[in-house]
Design a protein around this motif. Structure first.
Motif, PDB file in Angstrom:
ATOM      1  N   SER A  26      -2.620 -21.002 -46.787  1.00  0.00           N
ATOM      2  CA  SER A  26      -2.369 -21.358 -48.198  1.00  0.00           C
ATOM      3  C   SER A  26      -1.926 -22.831 -48.451  1.00  0.00           C
ATOM      4  CB  SER A  26      -1.265 -20.100 -48.778  1.00  0.00           C
ATOM      5  OG  SER A  26       0.037 -20.528 -47.762  1.00  0.00           O
ATOM      6  N   VAL A  27      -1.592 -23.367 -47.414  1.00  0.00           N
ATOM      7  CA  VAL A  27      -0.751 -24.630 -47.725  1.00  0.00           C
ATOM      8  C   VAL A  27      -1.643 -25.581 -46.799  1.00  0.00           C
ATOM      9  CG1 VAL A  27       1.559 -23.880 -48.011  1.00  0.00           C
ATOM     10  CG2 VAL A  27       0.910 -24.959 -45.732  1.00  0.00           C
ATOM     11  N   LYS A  28      -2.614 -25.244 -45.924  1.00  0.00           N
ATOM     12  CA  LYS A  28      -3.624 -26.443 -45.342  1.00  0.00           C
ATOM     13  C   LYS A  28      -4.125 -27.162 -46.182  1.00  0.00           C
ATOM     14  CE  LYS A  28      -4.826 -24.102 -41.885  1.00  0.00           C
ATOM     15  NZ  LYS A  28      -5.646 -23.287 -40.814  1.00  0.00           N
ATOM     16  N   THR A  32      16.317 -25.063 -49.670  1.00  0.00           N
ATOM     17  CA  THR A  32      16.066 -25.559 -50.861  1.00  0.00           C
ATOM     18  C   THR A  32      15.197 -25.115 -51.726  1.00  0.00           C
ATOM     19  OG1 THR A  32      15.898 -28.006 -51.413  1.00  0.00           O
ATOM     20  CG2 THR A  32      14.489 -27.356 -49.733  1.00  0.00           C
ATOM     21  N   GLN A  33      15.436 -25.136 -52.933  1.00  0.00           N
ATOM     22  CA  GLN A  33      14.754 -24.530 -53.802  1.00  0.00           C
ATOM     23  C   GLN A  33      13.494 -25.412 -54.557  1.00  0.00           C
ATOM     24  OE1 GLN A  33      14.736 -21.340 -55.598  1.00  0.00           O
ATOM     25  NE2 GLN A  33      12.782 -22.241 -56.363  1.00  0.00           N
ATOM     26  N   VAL A  34      12.565 -25.060 -54.499  1.00  0.00           N
ATOM     27  CA  VAL A  34      11.374 -25.754 -55.167  1.00  0.00           C
ATOM     28  C   VAL A  34      10.728 -24.882 -56.173  1.00  0.00           C
ATOM     29  CG1 VAL A  34       8.900 -26.730 -54.700  1.00  0.00           C
ATOM     30  CG2 VAL A  34      10.708 -27.067 -52.865  1.00  0.00           C
ATOM     31  N   THR A  35      10.666 -25.624 -57.330  1.00  0.00           N
ATOM     32  CA  THR A  35      10.049 -24.877 -58.393  1.00  0.00           C
ATOM     33  C   THR A  35       8.920 -25.517 -59.024  1.00  0.00           C
ATOM     34  OG1 THR A  35      12.343 -23.771 -58.856  1.00  0.00           O
ATOM     35  CG2 THR A  35      10.527 -23.899 -60.609  1.00  0.00           C
ATOM     36  N   VAL A  36       7.747 -25.115 -59.220  1.00  0.00           N
ATOM     37  CA  VAL A  36       6.487 -25.719 -59.617  1.00  0.00           C
ATOM     38  C   VAL A  36       6.218 -25.026 -60.822  1.00  0.00           C
ATOM     39  CG1 VAL A  36       4.357 -26.390 -59.061  1.00  0.00           C
ATOM     40  CG2 VAL A  36       5.943 -26.272 -57.303  1.00  0.00           C
ATOM     41  N   SER A  37       6.210 -25.631 -62.105  1.00  0.00           N
ATOM     42  CA  SER A  37       5.918 -25.286 -63.344  1.00  0.00           C
ATOM     43  C   SER A  37       4.321 -25.398 -63.639  1.00  0.00           C
ATOM     44  CB  SER A  37       6.864 -25.991 -64.490  1.00  0.00           C
ATOM     45  OG  SER A  37       6.482 -27.316 -64.563  1.00  0.00           O
ATOM     46  N   SER A  38       3.926 -24.734 -64.410  1.00  0.00           N
ATOM     47  CA  SER A  38       2.420 -24.717 -64.858  1.00  0.00           C
ATOM     48  C   SER A  38       2.232 -25.583 -65.964  1.00  0.00           C
ATOM     49  CB  SER A  38       1.711 -23.523 -65.048  1.00  0.00           C
ATOM     50  OG  SER A  38       2.431 -22.669 -66.127  1.00  0.00           O
ATOM     51  N   TRP A  71       8.842 -24.979 -41.284  1.00  0.00           N
ATOM     52  CA  TRP A  71       9.218 -24.494 -42.326  1.00  0.00           C
ATOM     53  C   TRP A  71       8.599 -23.227 -42.928  1.00  0.00           C
ATOM     54  CZ3 TRP A  71      12.361 -27.485 -45.247  1.00  0.00           C
ATOM     55  CH2 TRP A  71      12.355 -29.045 -44.808  1.00  0.00           C
ATOM     56  N   PHE A  72       9.737 -22.341 -43.183  1.00  0.00           N
ATOM     57  CA  PHE A  72       9.062 -21.017 -43.961  1.00  0.00           C
ATOM     58  C   PHE A  72       9.738 -21.358 -45.461  1.00  0.00           C
ATOM     59  CE2 PHE A  72       8.574 -17.597 -40.851  1.00  0.00           C
ATOM     60  CZ  PHE A  72       8.577 -18.656 -39.723  1.00  0.00           C
ATOM     61  N   ARG A  73       9.243 -20.160 -46.060  1.00  0.00           N
ATOM     62  CA  ARG A  73       9.532 -20.159 -47.561  1.00  0.00           C
ATOM     63  C   ARG A  73       9.459 -18.851 -48.012  1.00  0.00           C
ATOM     64  NH1 ARG A  73       4.023 -22.537 -50.547  1.00  0.00           N
ATOM     65  NH2 ARG A  73       2.633 -20.486 -49.970  1.00  0.00           N
ATOM     66  N   GLN A  74      10.382 -18.574 -49.143  1.00  0.00           N
ATOM     67  CA  GLN A  74      10.789 -17.248 -49.802  1.00  0.00           C
ATOM     68  C   GLN A  74      10.825 -17.211 -51.052  1.00  0.00           C
ATOM     69  OE1 GLN A  74      14.001 -15.322 -48.174  1.00  0.00           O
ATOM     70  NE2 GLN A  74      13.197 -13.034 -48.584  1.00  0.00           N
ATOM     71  N   ALA A  75       9.699 -16.528 -51.851  1.00  0.00           N
ATOM     72  CA  ALA A  75       9.573 -16.571 -53.162  1.00  0.00           C
ATOM     73  C   ALA A  75      10.427 -15.239 -53.542  1.00  0.00           C
ATOM     74  CB  ALA A  75       8.042 -16.134 -53.815  1.00  0.00           C
ATOM     75  N   PRO A  76      10.702 -15.218 -54.959  1.00  0.00           N
ATOM     76  CA  PRO A  76      11.530 -14.058 -55.380  1.00  0.00           C
ATOM     77  C   PRO A  76      10.800 -12.679 -55.220  1.00  0.00           C
ATOM     78  CG  PRO A  76      11.677 -15.976 -57.012  1.00  0.00           C
ATOM     79  CD  PRO A  76      10.652 -16.217 -55.849  1.00  0.00           C
ATOM     80  N   GLY A  77      11.619 -11.839 -54.566  1.00  0.00           N
ATOM     81  CA  GLY A  77      10.946 -10.378 -54.396  1.00  0.00           C
ATOM     82  C   GLY A  77       9.891 -10.600 -53.542  1.00  0.00           C
ATOM     83  N   ASP A 105       3.616 -22.081 -55.140  1.00  0.00           N
ATOM     84  CA  ASP A 105       4.403 -22.627 -54.088  1.00  0.00           C
ATOM     85  C   ASP A 105       5.978 -22.491 -54.538  1.00  0.00           C
ATOM     86  OD1 ASP A 105       1.995 -25.345 -53.740  1.00  0.00           O
ATOM     87  OD2 ASP A 105       2.251 -23.717 -52.636  1.00  0.00           O
ATOM     88  N   THR A 106       6.153 -21.843 -55.578  1.00  0.00           N
ATOM     89  CA  THR A 106       7.509 -21.835 -55.843  1.00  0.00           C
ATOM     90  C   THR A 106       8.309 -21.023 -54.969  1.00  0.00           C
ATOM     91  OG1 THR A 106       7.227 -22.387 -58.358  1.00  0.00           O
ATOM     92  CG2 THR A 106       9.337 -21.108 -57.675  1.00  0.00           C
ATOM     93  N   ALA A 107       9.376 -21.525 -54.449  1.00  0.00           N
ATOM     94  CA  ALA A 107      10.041 -20.731 -53.420  1.00  0.00           C
ATOM     95  C   ALA A 107      11.488 -21.233 -52.880  1.00  0.00           C
ATOM     96  CB  ALA A 107       9.328 -20.259 -52.199  1.00  0.00           C
ATOM     97  N   VAL A 108      12.249 -20.768 -52.268  1.00  0.00           N
ATOM     98  CA  VAL A 108      13.346 -21.250 -51.388  1.00  0.00           C
ATOM     99  C   VAL A 108      12.637 -21.848 -50.166  1.00  0.00           C
ATOM    100  CG1 VAL A 108      15.583 -21.119 -50.410  1.00  0.00           C
ATOM    101  CG2 VAL A 108      15.134 -20.088 -52.595  1.00  0.00           C
ATOM    102  N   TYR A 109      12.876 -23.059 -49.668  1.00  0.00           N
ATOM    103  CA  TYR A 109      12.140 -23.489 -48.598  1.00  0.00           C
ATOM    104  C   TYR A 109      13.280 -23.637 -47.420  1.00  0.00           C
ATOM    105  CZ  TYR A 109       7.579 -24.281 -50.778  1.00  0.00           C
ATOM    106  OH  TYR A 109       6.498 -23.936 -51.423  1.00  0.00           O
ATOM    107  N   TYR A 110      12.886 -23.179 -46.358  1.00  0.00           N
ATOM    108  CA  TYR A 110      13.901 -23.248 -45.043  1.00  0.00           C
ATOM    109  C   TYR A 110      13.289 -24.022 -44.203  1.00  0.00           C
ATOM    110  CZ  TYR A 110      16.032 -19.052 -47.573  1.00  0.00           C
ATOM    111  OH  TYR A 110      16.743 -18.306 -48.434  1.00  0.00           O
ATOM    112  N   CYS A 111      14.152 -24.789 -43.437  1.00  0.00           N
ATOM    113  CA  CYS A 111      13.983 -25.294 -42.443  1.00  0.00           C
ATOM    114  C   CYS A 111      14.234 -24.566 -40.983  1.00  0.00           C
ATOM    115  CB  CYS A 111      14.836 -26.803 -42.150  1.00  0.00           C
ATOM    116  SG  CYS A 111      14.490 -27.701 -40.763  1.00  0.00           S
ATOM    117  N   THR A 112      13.580 -24.763 -39.886  1.00  0.00           N
ATOM    118  CA  THR A 112      14.087 -23.749 -38.851  1.00  0.00           C
ATOM    119  C   THR A 112      13.543 -24.605 -37.509  1.00  0.00           C
ATOM    120  OG1 THR A 112      13.762 -21.386 -38.088  1.00  0.00           O
ATOM    121  CG2 THR A 112      11.612 -22.521 -38.987  1.00  0.00           C
ATOM    122  N   ALA A 113      14.157 -23.819 -36.582  1.00  0.00           N
ATOM    123  CA  ALA A 113      13.934 -24.308 -35.311  1.00  0.00           C
ATOM    124  C   ALA A 113      13.642 -23.262 -34.246  1.00  0.00           C
ATOM    125  CB  ALA A 113      15.062 -25.265 -34.711  1.00  0.00           C
TER     126      ALA A 113
END
Length: 125
Positions: free
Chosen positions: A64-66, A119-125, A37-43, A91-99
């Motif tokens: 960061s996620v351990k 897939t988009q994951v958005t975490v609000s404070s 899994w990778f993720r990409q936040a805006p910018g 942790d807000t980002a688009v999460y990508y599955c990869t192989a």
């Protein structure tokens, strides 16, 4: 063989909540693949999150996620999961599955052979 990866399970949650992402894989060689899994936040650049060996016995995580995220896989069901607990706004980002095709798991995007649509994951404070 062409592998198709389809993620699901993203959404909008509050800080401290949990989500589980799933990634279904088509093709017949799932059990040979290193899944990640990778993720990409805006910018920001796409970054490594976690990976799991073909057997499922070995895993690696970004610092960061351990301790909060757990990657697992079901080889019979050709699915990889990412359980995300104690989510943070960062942790807000688009999460990508990869192989990938080798272990130890690479941590750079150009060493992964197949990608889902994200897939988009958005975490609000």
């Amino acid at each position: 063989q062409v592998q198709v990866l389809v993620e699901s399970g993203g959404g909008l949650v509050q800080a401290g909540d949990s989500l589980r992402l799933s990634c279904g894989v088509s093709g017949v060689t799932f059990a040979w693949l290193v899944m990640g899994w990778f993720r990409q936040a805006p910018g920001k650049e796409r970054e490594f999150v976690a990976a799991i060996a073909p057997s499922g016995r070995d895993t690696v995580y970004a610092d960061s996620v351990k301790g909060r995220f757990t990657i697992s896989r079901d080889n019979a069901g050709k699915t990889v999961y990412l359980q995300m607990n104690n989510l943070k706004p960062g942790d807000t980002a688009v999460y990508y599955c990869t192989a990938a095709l080798r272990w130890p798991a690479p941590r750079t995007i150009n060493e992964y052979n197949y990608w889902g649509q994200g897939t988009q994951v958005t975490v609000s404070s």
